[in-house]
Design a protein around this motif. Structure first.
Motif, PDB file in Angstrom:
ATOM      1  N   SER A   1     -45.802  23.345   2.487  1.00 50.82           N
ATOM      2  CA  SER A   1     -45.495  23.619   1.077  1.00 50.82           C
ATOM      3  C   SER A   1     -44.121  24.253   0.868  1.00 50.82           C
ATOM      4  CB  SER A   1     -46.576  24.516   0.463  1.00 50.82           C
ATOM      5  OG  SER A   1     -46.613  25.766   1.125  1.00 50.82           O
ATOM      6  N   HIS A   2     -43.459  24.670   1.956  1.00 54.96           N
ATOM      7  CA  HIS A   2     -42.129  25.275   1.828  1.00 54.96           C
ATOM      8  C   HIS A   2     -41.012  24.243   1.941  1.00 54.96           C
ATOM      9  CE1 HIS A   2     -42.857  24.854   6.107  1.00 54.96           C
ATOM     10  NE2 HIS A   2     -41.576  25.077   6.351  1.00 54.96           N
ATOM     11  N   LEU A   3     -41.369  22.973   2.130  1.00 57.15           N
ATOM     12  CA  LEU A   3     -40.358  21.928   2.319  1.00 57.15           C
ATOM     13  C   LEU A   3     -39.930  21.376   0.957  1.00 57.15           C
ATOM     14  CD1 LEU A   3     -41.952  20.122   5.390  1.00 57.15           C
ATOM     15  CD2 LEU A   3     -40.190  21.899   5.386  1.00 57.15           C
ATOM     16  N   LYS A   4     -39.150  22.148   0.268  1.00 60.39           N
ATOM     17  CA  LYS A   4     -38.740  21.839  -1.103  1.00 60.39           C
ATOM     18  C   LYS A   4     -38.120  20.454  -1.215  1.00 60.39           C
ATOM     19  CE  LYS A   4     -35.560  23.564  -4.661  1.00 60.39           C
ATOM     20  NZ  LYS A   4     -34.652  24.675  -5.034  1.00 60.39           N
ATOM     21  N   GLY A   5     -38.636  19.654  -2.145  1.00 58.98           N
ATOM     22  CA  GLY A   5     -38.072  18.344  -2.431  1.00 58.98           C
ATOM     23  C   GLY A   5     -38.678  17.206  -1.629  1.00 58.98           C
ATOM     24  N   LEU A   6     -39.461  17.521  -0.605  1.00 57.11           N
ATOM     25  CA  LEU A   6     -40.069  16.470   0.206  1.00 57.11           C
ATOM     26  C   LEU A   6     -41.313  15.930  -0.500  1.00 57.11           C
ATOM     27  CD1 LEU A   6     -38.859  15.651   2.927  1.00 57.11           C
ATOM     28  CD2 LEU A   6     -40.766  16.813   4.046  1.00 57.11           C
ATOM     29  N   LYS A   7     -41.530  14.626  -0.410  1.00 53.56           N
ATOM     30  CA  LYS A   7     -42.712  13.998  -0.993  1.00 53.56           C
ATOM     31  C   LYS A   7     -43.601  13.482   0.136  1.00 53.56           C
ATOM     32  CE  LYS A   7     -40.371  11.126  -3.717  1.00 53.56           C
ATOM     33  NZ  LYS A   7     -38.963  11.575  -3.622  1.00 53.56           N
ATOM     34  N   ILE A   8     -44.843  13.968   0.174  1.00 53.20           N
ATOM     35  CA  ILE A   8     -45.779  13.604   1.236  1.00 53.20           C
ATOM     36  C   ILE A   8     -46.992  12.929   0.617  1.00 53.20           C
ATOM     37  CG2 ILE A   8     -47.244  14.456   3.101  1.00 53.20           C
ATOM     38  CD1 ILE A   8     -45.284  16.774   3.448  1.00 53.20           C
ATOM     39  N   GLY A   9     -47.258  11.693   1.035  1.00 54.13           N
ATOM     40  CA  GLY A   9     -48.427  10.960   0.562  1.00 54.13           C
ATOM     41  C   GLY A   9     -49.619  11.217   1.462  1.00 54.13           C
ATOM     42  N   ILE A  10     -50.772  11.473   0.850  1.00 61.00           N
ATOM     43  CA  ILE A  10     -52.015  11.722   1.601  1.00 61.00           C
ATOM     44  C   ILE A  10     -53.053  10.748   1.068  1.00 61.00           C
ATOM     45  CG2 ILE A  10     -53.711  13.448   2.313  1.00 61.00           C
ATOM     46  CD1 ILE A  10     -51.613  15.580   1.357  1.00 61.00           C
ATOM     47  N   MET A  11     -53.348   9.707   1.830  1.00 63.91           N
ATOM     48  CA  MET A  11     -54.177   8.601   1.361  1.00 63.91           C
ATOM     49  C   MET A  11     -55.415   8.439   2.233  1.00 63.91           C
ATOM     50  SD  MET A  11     -52.536   7.439  -1.230  1.00 63.91           S
ATOM     51  CE  MET A  11     -51.224   8.479  -1.831  1.00 63.91           C
ATOM     52  N   GLY A  12     -56.542   8.283   1.578  1.00 66.16           N
ATOM     53  CA  GLY A  12     -57.810   8.220   2.300  1.00 66.16           C
ATOM     54  C   GLY A  12     -58.056   6.923   3.038  1.00 66.16           C
ATOM     55  N   CYS A  13     -57.374   5.843   2.650  1.00 70.84           N
ATOM     56  CA  CYS A  13     -57.599   4.555   3.304  1.00 70.84           C
ATOM     57  C   CYS A  13     -56.385   3.670   3.102  1.00 70.84           C
ATOM     58  CB  CYS A  13     -58.852   3.865   2.758  1.00 70.84           C
ATOM     59  SG  CYS A  13     -58.640   3.232   1.084  1.00 70.84           S
ATOM     60  N   ILE A  14     -56.391   2.534   3.732  1.00 73.30           N
ATOM     61  CA  ILE A  14     -55.240   1.638   3.704  1.00 73.30           C
ATOM     62  C   ILE A  14     -55.013   1.030   2.320  1.00 73.30           C
ATOM     63  CG2 ILE A  14     -56.429  -0.488   4.367  1.00 73.30           C
ATOM     64  CD1 ILE A  14     -52.986   0.792   5.601  1.00 73.30           C
ATOM     65  N   VAL A  15     -56.084   0.950   1.496  1.00 73.05           N
ATOM     66  CA  VAL A  15     -55.918   0.428   0.132  1.00 73.05           C
ATOM     67  C   VAL A  15     -54.937   1.293  -0.646  1.00 73.05           C
ATOM     68  CG1 VAL A  15     -57.072   0.089  -2.087  1.00 73.05           C
ATOM     69  CG2 VAL A  15     -58.145  -0.725   0.018  1.00 73.05           C
ATOM     70  N   ASN A  16     -55.045   2.603  -0.443  1.00 68.07           N
ATOM     71  CA  ASN A  16     -54.178   3.534  -1.167  1.00 68.07           C
ATOM     72  C   ASN A  16     -52.940   3.935  -0.382  1.00 68.07           C
ATOM     73  OD1 ASN A  16     -55.598   3.717  -3.579  1.00 68.07           O
ATOM     74  ND2 ASN A  16     -57.102   5.062  -2.649  1.00 68.07           N
ATOM     75  N   GLY A  17     -52.650   3.255   0.673  1.00 63.64           N
ATOM     76  CA  GLY A  17     -51.448   3.537   1.446  1.00 63.64           C
ATOM     77  C   GLY A  17     -51.167   2.360   2.347  1.00 63.64           C
ATOM     78  N   PRO A  18     -49.895   2.044   2.647  1.00 65.31           N
ATOM     79  CA  PRO A  18     -48.737   2.813   2.202  1.00 65.31           C
ATOM     80  C   PRO A  18     -48.260   2.468   0.799  1.00 65.31           C
ATOM     81  CG  PRO A  18     -48.003   1.002   3.547  1.00 65.31           C
ATOM     82  CD  PRO A  18     -49.509   0.939   3.539  1.00 65.31           C
ATOM     83  N   GLY A  19     -48.792   1.384   0.225  1.00 67.12           N
ATOM     84  CA  GLY A  19     -48.276   0.924  -1.056  1.00 67.12           C
ATOM     85  C   GLY A  19     -48.375   1.949  -2.164  1.00 67.12           C
ATOM     86  N   GLU A  20     -49.548   2.615  -2.281  1.00 66.21           N
ATOM     87  CA  GLU A  20     -49.755   3.514  -3.410  1.00 66.21           C
ATOM     88  C   GLU A  20     -48.846   4.742  -3.354  1.00 66.21           C
ATOM     89  OE1 GLU A  20     -51.169   2.411  -5.737  1.00 66.21           O
ATOM     90  OE2 GLU A  20     -52.979   1.299  -5.275  1.00 66.21           O
ATOM     91  N   MET A  21     -48.417   5.116  -2.164  1.00 70.78           N
ATOM     92  CA  MET A  21     -47.493   6.253  -2.058  1.00 70.78           C
ATOM     93  C   MET A  21     -46.074   5.698  -2.023  1.00 70.78           C
ATOM     94  SD  MET A  21     -48.312   7.308   1.864  1.00 70.78           S
ATOM     95  CE  MET A  21     -47.985   6.124   3.178  1.00 70.78           C
ATOM     96  N   ALA A  22     -45.789   4.847  -3.000  1.00 76.14           N
ATOM     97  CA  ALA A  22     -44.598   3.998  -2.979  1.00 76.14           C
ATOM     98  C   ALA A  22     -43.310   4.755  -2.704  1.00 76.14           C
ATOM     99  CB  ALA A  22     -44.487   3.242  -4.298  1.00 76.14           C
ATOM    100  N   ASP A  23     -43.133   5.926  -3.301  1.00 72.25           N
ATOM    101  CA  ASP A  23     -41.844   6.605  -3.122  1.00 72.25           C
ATOM    102  C   ASP A  23     -41.974   7.892  -2.312  1.00 72.25           C
ATOM    103  OD1 ASP A  23     -43.190   8.074  -4.989  1.00 72.25           O
ATOM    104  OD2 ASP A  23     -41.529   8.232  -6.403  1.00 72.25           O
ATOM    105  N   ALA A  24     -43.035   8.006  -1.506  1.00 75.34           N
ATOM    106  CA  ALA A  24     -43.184   9.177  -0.650  1.00 75.34           C
ATOM    107  C   ALA A  24     -42.226   9.097   0.531  1.00 75.34           C
ATOM    108  CB  ALA A  24     -44.626   9.298  -0.155  1.00 75.34           C
ATOM    109  N   ASP A  25     -41.796  10.259   1.013  1.00 76.27           N
ATOM    110  CA  ASP A  25     -40.940  10.304   2.199  1.00 76.27           C
ATOM    111  C   ASP A  25     -41.765  10.098   3.470  1.00 76.27           C
ATOM    112  OD1 ASP A  25     -38.436  11.066   0.812  1.00 76.27           O
ATOM    113  OD2 ASP A  25     -39.561  12.883   0.338  1.00 76.27           O
ATOM    114  N   TYR A  26     -42.974  10.669   3.468  1.00 78.57           N
ATOM    115  CA  TYR A  26     -43.863  10.559   4.623  1.00 78.57           C
ATOM    116  C   TYR A  26     -45.283  10.310   4.141  1.00 78.57           C
ATOM    117  CZ  TYR A  26     -39.875  12.578   7.048  1.00 78.57           C
ATOM    118  OH  TYR A  26     -38.613  12.802   7.529  1.00 78.57           O
ATOM    119  N   GLY A  27     -46.069   9.682   4.995  1.00 75.82           N
ATOM    120  CA  GLY A  27     -47.439   9.374   4.608  1.00 75.82           C
ATOM    121  C   GLY A  27     -48.436   9.678   5.703  1.00 75.82           C
ATOM    122  N   TYR A  28     -49.615  10.148   5.279  1.00 77.77           N
ATOM    123  CA  TYR A  28     -50.743  10.487   6.154  1.00 77.77           C
ATOM    124  C   TYR A  28     -51.910   9.668   5.635  1.00 77.77           C
ATOM    125  CZ  TYR A  28     -54.080  13.773   8.459  1.00 77.77           C
ATOM    126  OH  TYR A  28     -55.074  14.363   9.220  1.00 77.77           O
TER     127      TYR A  28
END
Length: 685
Positions: free
Chosen positions: A603-630
């Motif tokens: 939470s201290h990484l100011k400006g970073l966008k992190i996508g957290i998706m429960g399944c492949i349907v919602n990632g990576p596409g749904e976190m379209a402009d995230a810097d990193y994805g989980y």
């Protein structure tokens, strides 16, 4: 089709830019709860249970209905889940719950055809229902493109025929992050691509004489979401369509961030009379979503009644009416051009935040803690928090301690005039005070006015120089539209004066005699209302600063809300952004626990966008402009992304967060969590 309600829209995408007027759409039958037309704006949510867990899904659905949901969506990733919808529906009916059910379909047309025979509505995503997304860039000729459309038509037609036969409604739900390779290749990652993705399927439905449709344009970025819905309405109207709109910001996240981001997107559209059903997507239990949606919608039910009352009494809803300038487009972001006042506000600078401390204890330096300046009594110094306000309004009150050197103080003009030391102190004038022959600051002068003042003789007499900043206030019922009209007028007049947008909120707060609302209730109201009123202007590039006045609430709540709105509108980034999905039956891990775990270490990484998706349907596409994805990729398996690229696949969930942090470090985007270095002396008088 019925086109009686379709209008030629003065604002191109809504009935009116200056008064509240709901855009009337076609009525669509969904079980015994119709949508669109003159029906109320409906509330819905989605289950998070495994669809094969019949009892769990039934129990959760009941909790959702009891919380206010009028439709309940359930995922059907394969035929077996689609078939089990019949048992879920049967048990709900046996317990007296007749809520219409919606099957959520992504990659499985055969499951959709099964579900359409059982439930009242199916949702299909045109980006992956009969199309594909492999992040391939293909140059289609017109003939090849049409060939793909013909193939999709053949694959889509059976579902439409089933829906027609069984009286089942359909939502064509475009998501920003799951546009097909075909759409991306021709239109790019744009609102236009989102609209065309849906329009293709809508045209196919009309070709098959099927009109029981609801449309959505979802994105995790409220700015993109708003632009896409606006463009959709204009496109529909041009083609004689008026289908109901399902509003939502996808992957909004949890807590304050999720509520603010949702309100910015959904509220902006509701302000212009768009929307027939609302789903607020929070990474929380689904029954927590309905109360937020209800609070957002309730405001417009009341506004409609008040607007009709005013019309009946022949009162003007706004003091003036104006159309946008030719340079303003509601379909793309462009910040209003202003000069930089005192190198501190306006121009290319991020929007500033003003907080009113005039009624606080100005004898205690700790009063600034909630404004983002953390006072240390031992050192008699301030440390800046991530979200530190830029101005404090003190009215006619004088603090008994020295404020931090970079925090600007605002005083009413007559009090400012008497200050012996005016360093970092600036006057706030009324319009009449400012145009009189008075002493002004050589650096920064703030002038308070109402939108209608722009047509007054006094406004025409304002001395213009680069020290002037306007503070735009309103008490109007539809205040956002009134303030927006002011900005249109400023553009028409060619005025580039920076403007701070001010909104005041007085709620019916709790008292000992009548404990109607708790602080938590009032906080939620403020987050939703201010995010709508201010966010709707910021997504269009209007506003060089925001000033939220809510005397019933703690300063910390106001500060956090203000910076949350700026973050959600991408106007000013002050913290890490989490693009986390709300969970559903496809989710492969506990999203709420995982989101909090990731937040606790990043939470201290100011400006970073992190996508957290429960399944492949919602990632990576749904976190379209995230810097990193989980992203969940299997039982106890996580795939980590850098942008849209999978960099570590199917690793153990026990190690996944450490691996994510290692990737961030390797990219040079990690900073160690330390005590803020910025210190400002605050020696007491």
């Amino acid at each position: 089709m019925n086109t009686d309600a379709v209008k030629v829209l003065p604002g191109r995408y809504c009935n009116s830019l200056t008064e509240y007027s709901r855009f009337i759409t076609r009525e669509v039958n969904i079980g015994d709860v119709p949508m669109g037309g003159n029906n109320p704006i409906r509330i819905q949510s989605m289950t998070t249970t495994d669809t094969m867990d019949t009892i769990g899904t039934v129990e959760q659905t009941i909790r959702m209905v009891d919380a206010g949901c009028e439709y309940v969506r359930i995922t059907a990733p394969s035929i077996k889940e689609a078939q089990n919808l019949a048992e879920i529906k049967k048990q709900l009916r046996a317990r007296g719950y007749t809520v219409p059910l919606v099957a959520d379909i992504h990659f499985t047309p055969n499951a959709a055809e099964v579900a359409a025979r059982i439930v009242e509505k199916v949702r299909v995503n045109p980006g992956n229902y009969a199309d594909k997304k492999k992040f391939d860039q293909i140059d289609y000729t017109d003939v090849e493109y049409q060939g793909e459309l013909d193939r999709i038509f053949q694959k889509f037609t059976p579902l439409v025929k089933v829906c027609k036969e069984y009286g089942t409604a359909m939502r064509i739900g475009t998501n920003h992050g799951s546009l097909s390779d075909r759409i991306m290749s021709r239109y790019g990652d744009t609102p236009q691509g989102m609209v065309e993705s849906a329009m293709e399927f809508m045209r196919m439905c009309e070709q098959l004489n099927y009109y029981n449709l609801v449309i959505s344009m979802k994105s995790s970025n409220p700015q993109v979401m708003v632009q896409a819905y606006r463009l959709l309405v204009e496109t529909m109207v041009a083609e004689g369509m008026n289908y109901p709109l399902h509003l939502g910001v996808t992957e909004a996240g949890d807590g304050e961030d999720g509520r603010i981001k949702s309100a910015v997107g959904i509220g902006t559209l509701l302000e212009d009379g768009l929307g027939d059903t609302v789903r607020v997507s929070l990474t929380e239990e689904p029954e927590a979503e309905a109360p937020v949606a209800i609070e957002l919608v309730r405001r417009y039910t009341e506004r409609k009644a008040e607007s009709e009352k005013q019309k009946a009494e022949e009162k003007e809803l706004l003091a003036f009416s104006v159309q946008p300038s030719a340079s303003h487009s509601p379909y793309e972001y462009k910040k209003r051009e202003t000069y930089e006042a005192n190198a501190f506000i306006g121009g290319h600078l991020v929007p500033r935040v003003v907080i009113d401390l005039s009624k606080k204890n100005l004898k205690d330096p700790a009063v600034l803690n909630e404004a983002g300046y953390l006072y240390s009594p031992l050192l008699d110094k301030y440390n800046m928090a991530e979200a530190s306000v830029d101005f404090v309004y003190l009215a006619d009150e004088l603090p008994s301690f020295v404020l931090p050197g970079n925090l600007k103080q605002l005083y009413n003009y007559n009090t400012w005039l008497k200050l012996a030391d005016k360093t970092n102190c600036h006057p706030v004038f009324t319009l009449q005070e400012y145009i009189a022959d008075v002493d002004r600051s050589s650096k920064l002068n703030l002038v308070r006015l109402q939108p209608a003042d722009i047509d007054s003789e006094a406004f025409g007499s304002i001395p213009l120089d680069n020290s002037l900043v306007l503070v735009l206030e309103t008490e109007a019922l539809h205040g956002m539209a009134e303030q927006r009209a002011f900005f249109f007028k400023m553009e028409e007049l060619g005025l580039d004066v920076p403007v701070i947008v001010k909104r005041s909120y007085v709620f019916d707060s709790e008292t000992e005699a009548d404990p109607k609302y708790s602080i938590a209730d009032l906080t939620s109201k403020l987050q939703l209302y201010a995010s709508t009123d201010l966010g709707a202007l910021l997504v269009d590039g209007f506003g060089d600063g925001i000033w939220i006045d809510a005397p019933e609430l703690p300063t910390g709540v106001i500060t956090s809300t203000a910076f949350g709105i700026l973050q959600a509108t991408r106007s000013r980034i002050s913290k890490t952004e989490y693009i986390s999905c709300p969970s559903c039956g496809r989710t492969l891990f506990d999203l709420m626990i995982t989101t909090q775990m990731i937040r606790s270490r990043t939470s201290h990484l100011k400006g970073l966008k992190i996508g957290i998706m429960g399944c492949i349907v919602n990632g990576p596409g749904e976190m379209a402009d995230a810097d990193y994805g989980y992203v969940g990729s299997g039982t106890d398996k996580i795939t980590l992304y850098r942008g849209k690229e999978a960099v570590k696949k199917n690793i153990s969930s026990a190690n996944a967060l450490d691996e994510l942090i290692n990737i961030i470090k390797a990219d040079g985007n990690w900073i160690d969590l330390e005590t803020p270095e910025s210190e400002f002396s605050g020696l007491k008088n």
